[in-house]
Design an enzyme around this catalytic site. Sequence first.
Site, PDB file in Angstrom:
ATOM      1  CG  ASP A  49      24.422  15.450 -23.719  1.00 55.51           C
ATOM      2  OD1 ASP A  49      23.314  15.578 -24.283  1.00 55.51           O
ATOM      3  OD2 ASP A  49      24.972  16.366 -23.096  1.00 55.51           O
ATOM      4  CG  ASN A  51      29.507  22.808 -14.730  1.00 55.33           C
ATOM      5  OD1 ASN A  51      29.096  22.978 -15.882  1.00 55.33           O
ATOM      6  ND2 ASN A  51      29.583  21.619 -14.162  1.00 55.33           N
ATOM      7  CG  HIS A  94      28.026  20.999 -18.466  1.00 54.29           C
ATOM      8  ND1 HIS A  94      27.430  20.440 -17.354  1.00 54.29           N
ATOM      9  CD2 HIS A  94      26.994  21.405 -19.247  1.00 54.29           C
ATOM     10  CE1 HIS A  94      26.121  20.518 -17.474  1.00 54.29           C
ATOM     11  NE2 HIS A  94      25.831  21.099 -18.609  1.00 54.29           N
ATOM     12  CD  GLU A 100      29.433  17.981 -15.591  1.00 49.87           C
ATOM     13  OE1 GLU A 100      29.563  19.209 -15.796  1.00 49.87           O
ATOM     14  OE2 GLU A 100      28.390  17.486 -15.145  1.00 49.87           O
TER      15      GLU A 100
END
Length: 252
Positions: free
Chosen positions: A74, A143, A145, A150
């Site tokens: 990313d 979280n 990811h 996400e």
Amino acid sequence: MKHKYQNFTIYIENDYESLSHTAAKIIAAQIKERPSGIFGFATGGTPVGTYKCLIEMNKANEIDFSQITTFNLDEYYPINKTNSQSYDFFMKENLFGYVNINHEKIHIPNGEAKDVASECENYECQIADAGGIDFQILGIGLNGHIGFNEPAETFQTFTHYVSLDTTTIEANSRFFESVAEVPKSAITMGIKTIMMSRRILLIINGAQKADIAYETVFGSITPRVPASVLQLHHDVTIVLDREAAEKMLPRI
Ligand code: F6R
């Protein structure tokens, strides 16, 4: 200590240093096995120690990066490559600048692209043209990811543009002067891109990740915890330090 649980091979190490050594050894073994393989790299705080070990191994002529092709997971969007917080910059600073890699074989989503949609499409095509990823390194967000996929209602498949979660922006603000400076969006490989990798190495460090590490391995498979999809992959190795493994230890 090495454990086997369903599709996962799990290494639990005493601390960050031994976690980094173990992860680096696994990557080095893959590079030796596939000297011209396609390797997926991650950024973030977790793999920094692993990359330091790889640099040392390269200096000692124990591994050769010259033939491998790389694709990073990313990149923030928009961001200039010269920005010290760009993942392009991070990879040069933490690995690529110090090993005998062929810089023409490095791929990182272009945070400077004019047209983000075509950059995403182009990135996915480049991965496919290379024959897919042989070995993907992952970290995990608080979280759940992976890459910047996400939590969502559905799994996002291929490389795409994404708005970052508030929790991710807050977590990543430790690398910036202030929260306001953290980019709010990014380009990321999709869940399908990641799942098509032939082998996956997930590195998890620290007590704050103990809950999400547990959810990843033992929770329901849901796009609300993107990493839980790894339960469906046939070859995932997880390397954790003891603190991150605390919650899963009684079950493995
Ligand atoms: C980085 C990436 C992210 C990180 C994750 C954990 O390329 O894709 O998923 O792996 O945010 O980051 P750290 O290691 O900083 O806790």
